[in-house]
Design a protein around this motif. Structure first.
Motif, PDB file in Angstrom:
ATOM      1  N   GLY A   4      73.932 -86.072 101.538  1.00 29.07           N
ATOM      2  CA  GLY A   4      73.984 -87.525 101.499  1.00 29.07           C
ATOM      3  C   GLY A   4      72.593 -88.090 101.686  1.00 29.07           C
ATOM      4  N   ASP A   6      70.444 -91.525 102.585  1.00 30.53           N
ATOM      5  CA  ASP A   6      70.490 -92.881 103.142  1.00 30.53           C
ATOM      6  C   ASP A   6      69.225 -93.623 102.728  1.00 30.53           C
ATOM      7  OD1 ASP A   6      70.850 -95.171 104.558  1.00 30.53           O
ATOM      8  OD2 ASP A   6      70.685 -94.262 106.548  1.00 30.53           O
ATOM      9  N   ASP A  10      72.718 -99.499 102.303  1.00 30.14           N
ATOM     10  CA  ASP A  10      74.176 -99.469 102.243  1.00 30.14           C
ATOM     11  C   ASP A  10      74.752 -99.452 103.656  1.00 30.14           C
ATOM     12  OD1 ASP A  10      76.816 -99.178 101.721  1.00 30.14           O
ATOM     13  OD2 ASP A  10      76.670 -97.237 100.704  1.00 30.14           O
ATOM     14  N   PHE A  13      77.185 -96.557 104.482  1.00 34.69           N
ATOM     15  CA  PHE A  13      76.756 -95.172 104.270  1.00 34.69           C
ATOM     16  C   PHE A  13      77.474 -94.240 105.242  1.00 34.69           C
ATOM     17  CE2 PHE A  13      73.891 -91.649 105.439  1.00 34.69           C
ATOM     18  CZ  PHE A  13      73.820 -91.010 104.200  1.00 34.69           C
ATOM     19  N   PRO A  42      65.064 -93.549  95.575  1.00 34.50           N
ATOM     20  CA  PRO A  42      65.293 -92.230  94.966  1.00 34.50           C
ATOM     21  C   PRO A  42      64.051 -91.717  94.250  1.00 34.50           C
ATOM     22  CG  PRO A  42      67.017 -93.818  94.346  1.00 34.50           C
ATOM     23  CD  PRO A  42      65.918 -94.591  94.991  1.00 34.50           C
ATOM     24  N   ASP A  71      76.568 -87.123  97.561  1.00 37.77           N
ATOM     25  CA  ASP A  71      77.478 -88.235  97.815  1.00 37.77           C
ATOM     26  C   ASP A  71      77.119 -89.472  97.003  1.00 37.77           C
ATOM     27  OD1 ASP A  71      79.749 -89.205  99.063  1.00 37.77           O
ATOM     28  OD2 ASP A  71      78.641 -90.131 100.702  1.00 37.77           O
ATOM     29  N   GLN A  72      75.977 -89.449  96.326  1.00 33.76           N
ATOM     30  CA  GLN A  72      75.567 -90.569  95.480  1.00 33.76           C
ATOM     31  C   GLN A  72      75.541 -90.128  94.020  1.00 33.76           C
ATOM     32  OE1 GLN A  72      73.730 -89.707  98.309  1.00 33.76           O
ATOM     33  NE2 GLN A  72      74.540 -91.373  99.556  1.00 33.76           N
ATOM     34  N   ASP A  92      77.552 -84.700  91.376  1.00 33.81           N
ATOM     35  CA  ASP A  92      77.498 -85.899  92.209  1.00 33.81           C
ATOM     36  C   ASP A  92      78.915 -86.376  92.501  1.00 33.81           C
ATOM     37  OD1 ASP A  92      78.301 -87.009  89.821  1.00 33.81           O
ATOM     38  OD2 ASP A  92      76.481 -88.178  89.504  1.00 33.81           O
ATOM     39  N   ARG A  93      79.004 -87.472  93.241  1.00 38.10           N
ATOM     40  CA  ARG A  93      80.306 -87.990  93.664  1.00 38.10           C
ATOM     41  C   ARG A  93      81.198 -88.306  92.465  1.00 38.10           C
ATOM     42  NH1 ARG A  93      82.018 -90.540  98.411  1.00 38.10           N
ATOM     43  NH2 ARG A  93      83.672 -92.084  98.155  1.00 38.10           N
ATOM     44  N   ASP A 250      82.929 -96.493  96.052  1.00 38.16           N
ATOM     45  CA  ASP A 250      82.110 -96.141  94.883  1.00 38.16           C
ATOM     46  C   ASP A 250      82.957 -95.533  93.767  1.00 38.16           C
ATOM     47  OD1 ASP A 250      79.830 -96.966  96.278  1.00 38.16           O
ATOM     48  OD2 ASP A 250      79.490 -94.968  97.101  1.00 38.16           O
TER      49      ASP A 250
END
Length: 382
Positions: A4, A6, A10, A13, A42, A71-72, A92-93, A250
């Motif tokens: 994950g 951060d 968010d 999160f 990112p 998680d993103q 990814d998620r 999401d």
């Protein structure tokens, strides 16, 4: 391995990565390690930066992890670069949720919806990730000019299949519209269950209708909309109750688009039963996410009853003060609030009473004093 990141923007999160771990478990994976990274933005190439990527690579080797789940959402280039750098598959998620949906779809409609979402996701990821995507030669034998890339052939085939699926799903939508119009002519009140995934919607649906639909303690246990008539007693018009796919934080827009026919049940409903897991540590975040999705599909103004489920799992000091009262939603409207256990049956009589009042077109706000000034564990998010 679960990762994950951060970015500090968010407020929801999930620094525990518990939901991602539950998603992975639902897909049949086992989490062997969890990593939290913190960045301002990112990294364009590796999402987490080269230093953190090296750290994760060492952990992958140490734990003998077979895949890395983020998680993103990752861009196609970031996903490809991470797979090359880490030496294991990376998802990814969004990809993970799509995989779960593919496993769960049972009906013809559900399979069409999942395939469409998967192809729309895959179409953005044809970025030379495989060795077979090399330039081929056209013509007969060794004659002729250079052919087109296999990647371009793949993209064209995907685009053609997407068009075919959209045509088939459009037919499904028309069939559902015909069925809804027939139910509307019958004068039955249309009620839809909505809520966060694993809130117990299908278990509650079975308890109310004796339908026997599949229900399990896992995310997205059911994807296919189930509709049943519900008898509420002598002199009360029958209503039609529908169970819909659960929402999640999401939730990929591709899935919202692909499941338009399923979500249409909620948009056509005259009353929504918003089912909330009263025992969830993320209760308020999940409530807010469902409200956001309801607004996105245009049903945030539809009358609601807020149903707090799983109260049998709450300790004594967290039990609600009243089994039936009212609460003010984040948008300012007052709605009835009822506390139930679909598993034990506790509180279902109150819920049936509310549904009977709705079927008779009577007010749903119960004639009880307003919530006290004491802290309310089940107050809506703001």
């Amino acid at each position: 391995m679960l990762v994950g990141v951060d970015f500090g923007r968010d407020p929801d999160f999930d620094d525990s990565l518990d939901e991602l771990a539950l998603l992975a478990s639902t897909a049949g994976d086992e989490a062997v390690a969890r990593v939290i990274a913190r960045r301002k933005a990112p990294d364009a190439a590796l999402f987490i930066g080269s230093g953190k990527a090296d750290e994760i690579k060492a952990l992958v080797l140490g734990h003998e992890a077979e895949a890395v789940l983020f998680d993103q959402a990752l861009s196609p280039v970031q996903q490809r670069n991470l797979e090359v750098h880490l030496g294991v598959p990376v998802s990814d998620r969004t990809g993970l949720i799509l995989e779960i949906f593919a496993q769960r779809a049972r009906s013809h409609e559900g399979k069409l919806q999942v395939e469409l979402a998967q192809l729309q996701y895959l179409a953005t990821r044809l970025v030379r990730r495989w060795s077979h995507l090399e330039r081929q030669r056209g013509g007969i034998g060794t004659r002729g000019g250079p052919g087109e890339r296999q990647m371009e052939l793949d993209r064209r085939m995907i685009e053609q299949r997407i068009k075919q699926l959209k045509i088939k799903l459009h037919k499904v939508e028309r069939q559902r519209d015909t069925q809804r119009r027939a139910r509307a002519r019958g004068g039955s009140l249309r009620v839809s269950l909505v809520g966060y995934t694993n809130a117990g919607k299908s278990t509650l649906f079975n308890a109310l209708t004796k339908a026997g639909s599949y229900a399990a303690d896992q995310l997205f246990a059911t994807l296919d909309t189930t509709t049943r008539g519900m008898y509420l007693g002598e002199g009360v018009p029958q209503l039609v109750l529908s169970d819909t796919v659960g929402f999640i934080r999401d939730l990929p827009h591709k899935l919202v688009d692909a499941f338009k026919a399923t979500l249409q049940e909620a948009s056509e409903a005259q009353l929504l039963l918003h089912v909330i897991d009263a025992n969830s540590p993320k209760l308020h975040e999940q409530w807010a996410e469902v409200e956001r999705v309801l607004e996105e599909i245009g049903v945030d103004e539809t009358p609601q009853v807020v149903v707090f489920n799983k109260i049998d799992a709450l300790p004594a000091h967290q039990q609600p003060r009243s089994a039936l009262d009212w609460v003010e939603r984040p948008n300012g409207t007052r709605v009835a609030r009822v506390f139930v256990s679909a598993h034990s049956g506790e509180g279902l009589a109150n819920l049936r009473q509310l549904l009977a009042r709705a079927a008779l077109d009577e007010p749903l706000i119960p004639d009880v004093p307003p919530p006290s000034a004491q802290p309310d564990l089940f107050a809506p998010p703001h």
